[in-house]
Scaffold this motif. Structure first.
Motif, PDB file in Angstrom:
ATOM      1  N   ALA A 108      10.847   2.800   0.700  1.00 55.75           N
ATOM      2  CA  ALA A 108       9.894   2.844   1.879  1.00 55.75           C
ATOM      3  C   ALA A 108      10.409   3.727   3.052  1.00 55.75           C
ATOM      4  CB  ALA A 108      10.083   1.237   2.261  1.00 55.75           C
ATOM      5  N   MET A 133      -3.885   5.787   3.637  1.00 53.10           N
ATOM      6  CA  MET A 133      -3.568   5.784   2.260  1.00 53.10           C
ATOM      7  C   MET A 133      -4.282   6.131   1.268  1.00 53.10           C
ATOM      8  SD  MET A 133      -3.655   3.250  -0.148  1.00 53.10           S
ATOM      9  CE  MET A 133      -2.638   2.366  -1.569  1.00 53.10           C
ATOM     10  N   TYR A 191       7.825   3.801   5.821  1.00 54.14           N
ATOM     11  CA  TYR A 191       6.997   3.107   6.993  1.00 54.14           C
ATOM     12  C   TYR A 191       6.887   1.555   7.129  1.00 54.14           C
ATOM     13  CZ  TYR A 191       5.244   7.982   6.664  1.00 54.14           C
ATOM     14  OH  TYR A 191       5.111   9.432   6.863  1.00 54.14           O
ATOM     15  N   HIS A 192       7.236   1.021   6.009  1.00 52.82           N
ATOM     16  CA  HIS A 192       7.317  -0.420   5.876  1.00 52.82           C
ATOM     17  C   HIS A 192       8.638  -0.895   5.165  1.00 52.82           C
ATOM     18  CE1 HIS A 192       2.868   0.799   6.372  1.00 52.82           C
ATOM     19  NE2 HIS A 192       2.906  -0.149   7.320  1.00 52.82           N
ATOM     20  N   GLN A 214       0.835  -1.204   0.088  1.00 52.99           N
ATOM     21  CA  GLN A 214      -0.175   0.090  -0.153  1.00 52.99           C
ATOM     22  C   GLN A 214       0.649   1.270   0.001  1.00 52.99           C
ATOM     23  OE1 GLN A 214      -2.508  -0.566   3.404  1.00 52.99           O
ATOM     24  NE2 GLN A 214      -3.475  -2.304   2.542  1.00 52.99           N
ATOM     25  N   GLU A 215       2.028   1.298   0.581  1.00 51.21           N
ATOM     26  CA  GLU A 215       2.821   2.386   0.665  1.00 51.21           C
ATOM     27  C   GLU A 215       3.399   2.484  -0.721  1.00 51.21           C
ATOM     28  OE1 GLU A 215       7.007   3.945   2.855  1.00 51.21           O
ATOM     29  OE2 GLU A 215       6.040   2.225   3.547  1.00 51.21           O
ATOM     30  N   ARG A 242       2.983   6.200  -3.217  1.00 43.38           N
ATOM     31  CA  ARG A 242       4.112   6.575  -4.009  1.00 43.38           C
ATOM     32  C   ARG A 242       4.065   6.520  -5.397  1.00 43.38           C
ATOM     33  NH1 ARG A 242       5.129  10.337   0.089  1.00 43.38           N
ATOM     34  NH2 ARG A 242       6.419   9.351   1.805  1.00 43.38           N
ATOM     35  N   LEU A 275       3.243  10.310   3.753  1.00 44.70           N
ATOM     36  CA  LEU A 275       2.378   9.702   3.007  1.00 44.70           C
ATOM     37  C   LEU A 275       1.846  10.389   1.836  1.00 44.70           C
ATOM     38  CD1 LEU A 275       2.514   6.557   1.869  1.00 44.70           C
ATOM     39  CD2 LEU A 275       0.308   6.291   3.140  1.00 44.70           C
ATOM     40  N   THR A 314      11.333  10.290   7.092  1.00 41.71           N
ATOM     41  CA  THR A 314      10.599  10.672   6.165  1.00 41.71           C
ATOM     42  C   THR A 314      11.041  11.981   5.360  1.00 41.71           C
ATOM     43  OG1 THR A 314       9.327  11.967   7.910  1.00 41.71           O
ATOM     44  CG2 THR A 314       8.577   9.928   6.943  1.00 41.71           C
ATOM     45  N   ASN A 339      -7.240   0.864   3.928  1.00 38.05           N
ATOM     46  CA  ASN A 339      -6.058   1.691   4.444  1.00 38.05           C
ATOM     47  C   ASN A 339      -6.697   3.176   4.442  1.00 38.05           C
ATOM     48  OD1 ASN A 339      -4.104   3.304   5.400  1.00 38.05           O
ATOM     49  ND2 ASN A 339      -2.462   1.732   4.717  1.00 38.05           N
TER      50      ASN A 339
END
Length: 972
Positions: free
Chosen positions: A647, A580, A649-650, A543-544, A548, A846, A813, A577
């Motif tokens: 990435a 997101m 966050y994950h 999802q991340e 992006r 995000l 970030t 999510n």
């Protein structure tokens, strides 16, 4: 010289005889000064003046330099004979009558127009290209400018050629299309120029020194730059070395020269600049319409919905791409398209150059012998049509119109146009064999016509649509070639994989397409194959990545979501999510708000040969810091886009390491594993044996592993490796396989990993506990059924696993972006100001990514809409980014037809005087039916706290524009 554009195949001597050459002798006066000459005769060197250039003979070669414009020349070198039998399929221009002079000084002959000087070394024939002030653009290699060797291929004469240039040490070179992904700058690269599933070849090189070169050659080619020189080699060039040199004061002028040679890019429908939703695949009419309705229900903007393959039937029957609809799954194509149109959406449909044997289209093509013999690798009941034949193209389009366009289909998606034959066209070497295996087409053998199939087939559909409709053509094609822009074709980067590395590669690859002069390009947002994220769309790490990727897509010329296996309609993330999903919604709203800017810039592409998605050196060629920036680009004249390509966050674990040779041995004590290859996917027929020190194989060809012994084809083979692995330390290991297609891993006879299915590359591992020094029997089984070919035996040792557990990275970030010299910049999200020539740091959660606006920009923004042509009378917000004077031309037309070509369009020139803080609207030029005669502009100077980010500006000065000149005084 080869007059391929005129369809002539004549010898160099015949050209000289027919050119009306002057008889004036060599022109040196008694003092050795340069004087103009019409012919030069020196030891081993003879030059004569032609109507549009010169021709000379040196070293057994005949070389011609012909002016096509004051800044463009064609250079052709052969051995005195031209073996082309067909006109150029790329260059549509003809030589211009240019005033030029010829002079000689010592061993140099100079040919000069008012914009270009070409110096000829009379000893070698090497050319040096200069500007009118004498500065050098580039030069052919002084000792060996070219090689030309006569060959016979497919019983026809041709040449194998190469030509070389000496580049400046700090010169940046770009282009050649989407090949060798990952780097923008082509210096020190070795590029095999062959169309593949994920390779778009366009034989154009552009330099930071403000020149470009177009090679009008269609065979396989290789470009190599090293410390000595840059060389382009071609396997079959029937006219010899044949290239066009294009010079300019900017890279935009170089691109303009290219389009002047090969054709201009027509306007797309306005809705083509909205969002495309595509999936492999919507299985029936009901689902396709359901998805379209859900976009409108969820108020997620969308302009095109796409029907991928198999709507005609299955992938194994004889209906393949017959331009027909399966009556069970698509009972009412006309009603389906009406329902989609009622939602203010357009429908794009996939077609292929392979035609099923049991279709009416195939029967008519076969009646004229216009399909090639080899069967398509998927269907086994389909064969490729001859797009090099005018009749073949006409028949092909006849059924497109009858079966698709007349049913209401709006746009064509032309898949497999490399052309894909015996495999999915992943591997260049295999694609060479497949395409050559087609034999001979209507224009000649496939060795000389290897690469440009996509140009021929899109030319046919474009010509057909233009002849039968006034609706603008939009075509998507998986391959491209020089000249594709004139056929209203946008290319995309093929069946790519979902990971951060691939996302980054799309940036440099995309701008290396557009910098060649082919302005419209896109890619599969989210990645076509999603194999590295278990759970697919439900995996937070994916999802991340998707969020992006979607941000990057919003600044592609064409914004398109596509892929297989998983669901990826953006609205599904609303519940999966919400954070997101909000990022996706904000991003698509930004794209739609920018449509007045984007559509106006699309007009600049058509009218002034501009480029929308721009490599940074296009705008800042003199800032050498931009020459190697692979992950940022300009979008139109105003926006610098720096997508997030990692990435935050994950963060996923690094890949497991290949098990080293030191830990492997065969049953007889050799280092590595003993392998046995088999023909067939079920270990059918034994072939060659090997011992592999490590199991990290990608097939074929150096620098990769060699083709397995005894295998004539690299599809549908299997293999088995056996031996022992020795544990270097005590503890728990993760041992696994990464590969494509199916694999099994046994330890001491126990199956611990299995994924025995055809699919793209993926990794699976299992944990085992081993003692230090313990030897474990290992057996690996593998089959290859199509697509990529790779297999890797890997592990994470106990130390690796402990390190992973202990080194969980902190969330970071921050993103740093280089802001080029020659301009000042604004952070789009905050309107914070920055000087050019420095690196700016931005926090990029995000819902935000580095996006900067050049000072001295005017950016028109519309409202948030659900489709591109909704609410045409809405006010526009006009953002002024001060710090320099600015100009912008706002463009409007009917959004759909070619009436703009006849003058049915309107433009408004808008100018910002930074010193006087005055905005001037010029008088509207032109009109068309449906023009909004009176429009409100909410004008605002961008500043912190106002006119920042996606939201509409709060404090603005409203002005009603009715078409007359208007001046507006502003202050902060």
């Amino acid at each position: 010289m080869r007059l391929k554009t005129l369809g002539l195949a004549v010898s160099a001597l015949a050209l000289v005889a027919s050119a009306g050459l002057a008889e004036t002798p060599t022109g040196l006066d008694g003092r050795g000064h340069m004087v103009e000459v019409a012919s030069v005769n020196a030891a081993g060197f003879d030059l004569v003046r032609l109507k549009n250039g010169v021709q000379f003979r040196v070293g057994g070669m005949t070389k011609s330099v012909i002016f096509y414009s004051p800044t463009t020349v064609r250079v052709n070198t052969n051995l005195g004979e031209n073996y082309w039998t067909q006109p150029s399929i790329v260059v549509t221009d003809t030589p211009d009558d240019i005033d030029f002079k010829i002079s000689r000084s010592g061993g140099t002959v100079s040919i000069r127009s008012d914009r270009l000087q070409i110096d000829v070394d009379t000893a070698t024939g090497a050319l040096t290209f200069k500007g009118p002030d004498g500065h050098v653009f580039t030069r052919e290699d002084g000792k060996h400018p070219q090689t030309v060797e006569k060959k016979t291929i497919s019983d026809a004469p041709t040449y194998e050629v190469s030509n070389s240039f000496t580049l400046k040490p700090d010169e940046g070179i770009y282009g050649f299309g989407f090949v060798d992904q990952g780097n923008l700058n082509r210096r020190n690269k070795d590029l095999l120029l062959v169309q593949t599933n994920v390779g778009i070849v366009i034989p154009v090189m552009v330099s930071s020194e403000k020149y470009g070169i177009l090679w009008d050659t269609y065979s396989q080619m290789r470009f190599k730059d090293d410390a000595g020189k840059a060389t382009l080699w071609a396997e079959s060039a029937p006219g010899g070395v044949d290239y066009y040199f294009m010079a300019g004061n900017s890279l935009d002028e170089v691109v303009a020269d290219y389009r002047g040679l090969t054709g201009d890019a027509p306007m797309f429908p306005k809705q083509a600049f909205g969002l495309f939703m595509s999936k492999e695949r919507y299985p029936d009419q009901k689902r396709l319409v359901e998805v379209a309705h859900t976009f409108r229900k969820e108020q997620f903007p969308l302009d095109y919905i796409v029907q991928d393959w198999q709507y005609w039937g299955s992938d194994t029957d004889g209906t393949w791409s017959g331009m027909i609809w399966n009556p069970e799954r698509y009972p009412d194509p006309e009603g389906m398209t009406r329902e989609i149109h009622d939602l203010h959406m357009k429908l794009m449909v996939s077609i292929w150059p392979s035609i099923g044997n049991d279709t009416e289209l195939a029967h008519e093509l076969d009646a004229h012998n216009l399909r090639f013999t080899p069967l398509h690798w998927i269907s086994k009941k389909a064969r490729v049509y001859d797009a090099y034949s005018p009749l073949g193209r006409q028949i092909y389009f006849k059924y497109i119109k009858k079966g698709l366009l007349d049913k209401g289909v709006d746009a064509l998606w032309m898949d497999g146009t490399e052309v894909e034959v015996g495999s999915a066209a992943w591997d260049a070497q295999e694609n060479i064999r497949d395409i050559k295996g087609l034999g001979v087409n209507a224009m000649g053998d496939f060795t000389r016509y290897l690469n440009p199939y996509s140009l021929m087939t899109t030319q046919g559909t474009y010509d057909g649509e233009r002849a039968t409709s006034d609706q603008r053509v939009f075509t998507l094609t998986r391959s491209a070639w020089a000249g594709a822009q004139r056929t209203a074709a946008a290319s995309w980067s093929g069946d790519i994989f979902a990971n951060w590395k691939t996302l980054r590669e799309q940036i440099s690859g995309g701008v290396n397409v557009t910098i060649t002069g082919n302005p419209y390009w896109t890619q599969d947002t989210g990645g076509f194959f999603v194999n590295e994220f278990p759970g697919g769309e439900r995996n937070p790490a994916y999802q991340e990545l998707f969020a992006r990727w979607f941000q990057f897509a919003a600044f592609n010329p064409i914004m398109r979501v596509h892929g297989t296996s998983i669901e990826r309609e953006p609205y599904i993330f609303k519940d999966l999510n919400p954070e997101m999903y909000q990022s996706l919604l904000d991003t698509v709203h930004l794209r739609y708000r920018l449509l007045p800017y984007i559509y106006s810039e699309a007009w600049q592409v058509t009218a002034n040969r501009s480029t929308l998605m721009r490599a940074l050196p296009m705008d800042f060629p003199d800032d050498k810091a931009t020459h190697d920036i692979d992950d940022a680009f300009m979008f139109g004249p105003s926006f610098l886009v720096h997508p997030v390509t990692r990435a935050m966050y994950h963060v996923q674990d690094p890949p497991a390491e290949t098990i080293p040779a030191s830990a492997l041995h065969t049953a007889d004590g050799k280092a590595g594993l003993a392998g046995q290859y088999f023909a067939g996917v079920n270990f059918d027929t034994p072939k060659g044996k090997v011992v592999d020190a490590t199991l990290d194989a990608r097939w074929p060809g150096p620098p990769l592993a060699e083709i397995p012994a005894g295998l004539e084809s690299l599809n549908n083979f299997s293999a088995r490796w056996e031996g022992f692995v020795t544990a270097p330390e005590e503890g728990t290991y993760e041992i696994g396989l990464e590969g494509d297609d199916g694999y099994r891993l046994f330890l001491d006879g126990k199956l611990i990993v299995e994924d025995w299915s055809q699919g793209a590359k993926r990794y699976k591992g299992a944990t085992v506990t081993l003692h230090k020094g313990q030897q474990v029997a290992v057996k690996i089984e593998y089959f290859q059924g199509g697509g990529e070919r790779s297999l890797r035996l890997a592990w994470r040792t106990p130390s690796d696993l402990r390190a992973l557990k202990q080194n969980t990275p902190a969330i970071d970030t921050r993103v740093e972006t280089y802001l080029p010299k020659g301009a000042n910049w604004y952070d789009f999200w905050t309107d914070a100001a920055f000087k050019g020539g420095q690196t700016a740091s931005m926090d990029a959660p995000l819902d935000r990514f580095p996006l900067y606006v050049r000072a001295g920009s005017i950016v028109p923004m519309g409202p948030v809409v659900q489709y591109a042509t909704e609410n045409p009378e809405a006010p526009y917000e006009l953002r002024i980014y001060p710090g320099a004077d600015a100009s912008f031309t706002l463009y409007e037309d009917d959004n759909e037809t070619y009436a703009y070509e006849k003058g049915a369009r309107a433009t408004v020139d808008i100018h910002w005087d930074d010193k006087r803080k005055t905005l001037v609207f010029g008088k509207r030029q032109g009109t068309f039916p449906g023009l909004v005669q009176s429009r409100t502009f909410n004008v605002v100077i961008a500043s912190p706290g106002n006119a920042a980010g996606i939201a509409e500006a709060g404090l603005t000065k409203a002005v009603v524009y009715t078409g007359d000149s208007l001046e507006l005084k502003l202050d902060h």
